[in-house]
Design an enzyme around this catalytic site. Structure first.
Site, PDB file in Angstrom:
ATOM      1  N   HIS A 155       0.832  -1.201   0.000  1.00  0.00           N
ATOM      2  CA  HIS A 155       0.000   0.000   0.000  1.00  0.00           C
ATOM      3  C   HIS A 155       0.866   1.250   0.000  1.00  0.00           C
ATOM      4  O   HIS A 155       2.041   1.210   0.347  1.00  0.00           O
ATOM      5  CB  HIS A 155      -0.919   0.023   1.225  1.00  0.00           C
ATOM      6  N   LYS A 159      -0.788   4.945   4.677  1.00  0.00           N
ATOM      7  CA  LYS A 159      -1.706   4.007   5.340  1.00  0.00           C
ATOM      8  C   LYS A 159      -1.326   3.847   6.808  1.00  0.00           C
ATOM      9  O   LYS A 159      -0.152   3.682   7.142  1.00  0.00           O
ATOM     10  CB  LYS A 159      -1.675   2.651   4.625  1.00  0.00           C
TER      11      LYS A 159
HETATM   12  N1  LIG Z   1     -12.523  -0.668   2.037  1.00  0.00           N
HETATM   13  C1  LIG Z   1     -11.821  -0.215   1.001  1.00  0.00           C
HETATM   14  O1  LIG Z   1     -11.983  -0.651  -0.140  1.00  0.00           O
HETATM   15  C2  LIG Z   1     -10.820   0.862   1.243  1.00  0.00           C
HETATM   16  C3  LIG Z   1     -10.140   1.463   0.181  1.00  0.00           C
HETATM   17  C4  LIG Z   1      -9.245   2.493   0.455  1.00  0.00           C
HETATM   18  C5  LIG Z   1      -9.063   2.913   1.759  1.00  0.00           C
HETATM   19  N2  LIG Z   1      -9.732   2.269   2.763  1.00  0.00           N
HETATM   20  C6  LIG Z   1      -9.653   2.720   4.151  1.00  0.00           C
HETATM   21  O2  LIG Z   1     -10.436   3.913   4.227  1.00  0.00           O
HETATM   22  C7  LIG Z   1      -9.874   4.779   5.213  1.00  0.00           C
HETATM   23  C8  LIG Z   1      -9.593   6.140   4.576  1.00  0.00           C
HETATM   24  O3  LIG Z   1      -8.609   5.998   3.600  1.00  0.00           O
HETATM   25  P1  LIG Z   1      -8.035   7.253   2.782  1.00  0.00           P
HETATM   26  O4  LIG Z   1      -6.941   6.738   1.934  1.00  0.00           O
HETATM   27  O5  LIG Z   1      -9.156   8.000   2.164  1.00  0.00           O
HETATM   28  O6  LIG Z   1      -7.415   8.114   3.979  1.00  0.00           O
HETATM   29  P2  LIG Z   1      -7.196   9.696   4.056  1.00  0.00           P
HETATM   30  O7  LIG Z   1      -6.225   9.914   5.158  1.00  0.00           O
HETATM   31  O8  LIG Z   1      -6.909  10.245   2.718  1.00  0.00           O
HETATM   32  O9  LIG Z   1      -8.649  10.231   4.512  1.00  0.00           O
HETATM   33  C9  LIG Z   1      -9.170  10.105   5.797  1.00  0.00           C
HETATM   34  C10 LIG Z   1     -10.011  11.331   6.066  1.00  0.00           C
HETATM   35  O10 LIG Z   1     -10.664  11.167   7.331  1.00  0.00           O
HETATM   36  C11 LIG Z   1     -10.744  12.441   7.900  1.00  0.00           C
HETATM   37  N3  LIG Z   1     -11.004  12.367   9.325  1.00  0.00           N
HETATM   38  C12 LIG Z   1     -10.132  12.155  10.341  1.00  0.00           C
HETATM   39  N4  LIG Z   1     -10.758  12.231  11.523  1.00  0.00           N
HETATM   40  C13 LIG Z   1     -12.047  12.488  11.248  1.00  0.00           C
HETATM   41  C14 LIG Z   1     -13.197  12.694  12.038  1.00  0.00           C
HETATM   42  N5  LIG Z   1     -13.126  12.678  13.386  1.00  0.00           N
HETATM   43  N6  LIG Z   1     -14.376  12.929  11.437  1.00  0.00           N
HETATM   44  C15 LIG Z   1     -14.443  12.986  10.104  1.00  0.00           C
HETATM   45  N7  LIG Z   1     -13.390  12.816   9.291  1.00  0.00           N
HETATM   46  C16 LIG Z   1     -12.213  12.575   9.859  1.00  0.00           C
HETATM   47  C17 LIG Z   1      -9.384  13.092   7.583  1.00  0.00           C
HETATM   48  O11 LIG Z   1      -9.475  14.501   7.688  1.00  0.00           O
HETATM   49  C18 LIG Z   1      -9.182  12.626   6.158  1.00  0.00           C
HETATM   50  O12 LIG Z   1      -9.689  13.581   5.237  1.00  0.00           O
HETATM   51  C19 LIG Z   1      -8.628   4.055   5.757  1.00  0.00           C
HETATM   52  O13 LIG Z   1      -8.987   3.347   6.915  1.00  0.00           O
HETATM   53  C20 LIG Z   1      -8.281   3.071   4.650  1.00  0.00           C
HETATM   54  O14 LIG Z   1      -7.616   1.941   5.139  1.00  0.00           O
HETATM   55  C21 LIG Z   1     -10.586   1.273   2.523  1.00  0.00           C
HETATM   56  O1  LIG Z   2      -5.647   2.711   1.048  1.00  0.00           O
HETATM   57  C1  LIG Z   2      -5.914   1.903   1.951  1.00  0.00           C
HETATM   58  O2  LIG Z   2      -5.653   2.122   3.152  1.00  0.00           O
HETATM   59  C2  LIG Z   2      -6.582   0.627   1.600  1.00  0.00           C
HETATM   60  N1  LIG Z   2      -6.872  -0.187   2.560  1.00  0.00           N
HETATM   61  C3  LIG Z   2      -7.598  -1.390   2.388  1.00  0.00           C
HETATM   62  C4  LIG Z   2      -7.097  -2.456   3.337  1.00  0.00           C
HETATM   63  O3  LIG Z   2      -6.614  -2.148   4.440  1.00  0.00           O
HETATM   64  O4  LIG Z   2      -7.215  -3.630   2.990  1.00  0.00           O
HETATM   65  C5  LIG Z   2      -7.656  -1.898   0.978  1.00  0.00           C
HETATM   66  C6  LIG Z   2      -7.803  -0.822  -0.020  1.00  0.00           C
HETATM   67  C7  LIG Z   2      -6.900   0.350   0.183  1.00  0.00           C
END
Ligand SMILES: NC(=O)c1ccc[n+]([C@@H]2O[C@H](COP(=O)([O-])OP(=O)(O)OC[C@H]3O[C@@H](n4cnc5c(N)ncnc54)[C@H](O)[C@@H]3O)[C@@H](O)[C@H]2O)c1
Ligand SMILES: O=C(O)C1=N[C@H](C(=O)O)CCC1
Length: 266
Positions: A155, A159
């Protein structure tokens, strides 16, 4: 199709900003409000680079749900915030769709119990990319025949959690079907701590964090004279959006917690 009113937490994030575009372009979705750690009282359209949406930003989910009618909460923030938001939403019978990763088995048990008590649907999906779901399903199929397996997840370097939610979910799916095996040499040593990666249910998980990466995973199986590698790459965050849309539509039809999109895409 009935209009689904959505509150989105994390609108300025990498995923949240992409999700805003997806909501804006989906005719039966309506952004009712957003939750941000700052910018309370402003509108999404007031923030640079975000779509021209009239939804008001709140800094507190409880206050938001006192004032705004919502069907679904999408959370794309960070682990401790995602857990807190999920609980608040369930208490109020607003259906959570959680993309935020970093949930432990204990968290999942507790939250699943809460969803049952509140008779409210919830979806926690460690990976919304359809290709990643298939990669996990294919890995589960392979593990039945090739039980020696290691997972390498890669990643971007922003992250927070490791191993990734996807790696943990993959290990869980593999563990449901594979026979117990002791992998590696019985006398192997780890001369530098961590050299063999994390150990989970007898499997090794290796986490790589580098700029330039988005979300990638290889599941490598080893057998007599052969290896099999099952690999998935997300090149950008729009790869996750069809899965989020599907989860929002499906969470309206269930009344318990579902962990993993593979339980929705049968
Ligand atoms: N399930 C999936 O397919 C998938 C894909 C990508 C990322 N993710 C997960 O999604 C999450 C976000 O990833 P990202 O890459 O967008 O991260 P990022 O750091 O770009 O965004 C996170 C956002 O959350 C905000 N935030 C922090 N505290 C907050 C609060 N108290 N209230 C509201 N907002 C708040 C931050 O200001 C930031 O804008 C991570 O946990 C990541 O692992 C999951
Ligand atoms: O960008 C991230 O953070 C992502 N997290 C997921 C994970 O923890 O598996 C998968 C997609 C991107």
């Amino acid at each position: 199709m009935e209009l689904i009113k959505i509150v989105l937490a994390g609108p300025r994030g990498k995923m949240g900003s992409e999700a805003l575009k997806m909501i804006e372009s989906t005719p039966h979705f309506h952004l009712a409000a957003a939750i941000d750690s700052r910018n309370g009282g402003k509108k999404i359209k007031d923030l640079p680079g975000l779509p021209p949406l009239d939804a008001v930003i709140y800094e507190d989910l409880d206050i938001c749900l006192d004032e705004v009618q919502a069907d679904v909460l999408i959370d794309l923030t960070k682990p401790e915030i995602g857990k807190k938001h999920l609980e608040i939403a369930l208490e109020r019978k607003v259906r959570p769709v959680i993309g935020t990763t970093g949930f432990s088995e204990d968290d999942l048990k507790r939250l699943s119990q809460l969803a049952d008590e509140r008779e409210t649907g919830a979806i926690i999906a460690p990976n919304f990319a359809i290709g990643a779901i298939l990669m996990m399903k294919f890995s589960q199929m392979a593990a039945k025949y090739l039980p020696h397996v290691e997972i390498i997840e890669k990643h971007h370097d922003q992250k927070l959690d490791s191993p990734s939610g996807t790696a943990l979910k993959t290990a869980q799916l593999i563990n449901e079907v594979r026979e117990a095996v002791k992998q590696g040499h019985p006398q192997e040593t780890e001369d530098i701590a961590g050299a063999r990666g994390a150990e989970l249910d007898g499997m090794r998980i290796h986490s790589v964090r580098l700029p330039g990466l988005v979300a990638h995973q290889e599941v490598i199986f080893g057998g007599e004279g052969q290896t099999l590698t099952i690999k998935h790459d997300s090149m950008n965050r729009s790869s996750f959006m069809p899965g989020i849309r599907l989860a929002v539509e499906n969470v309206m039809k269930i009344d318990q917690l579902v962990y993993g999109l593979e339980n929705i895409i049968q």
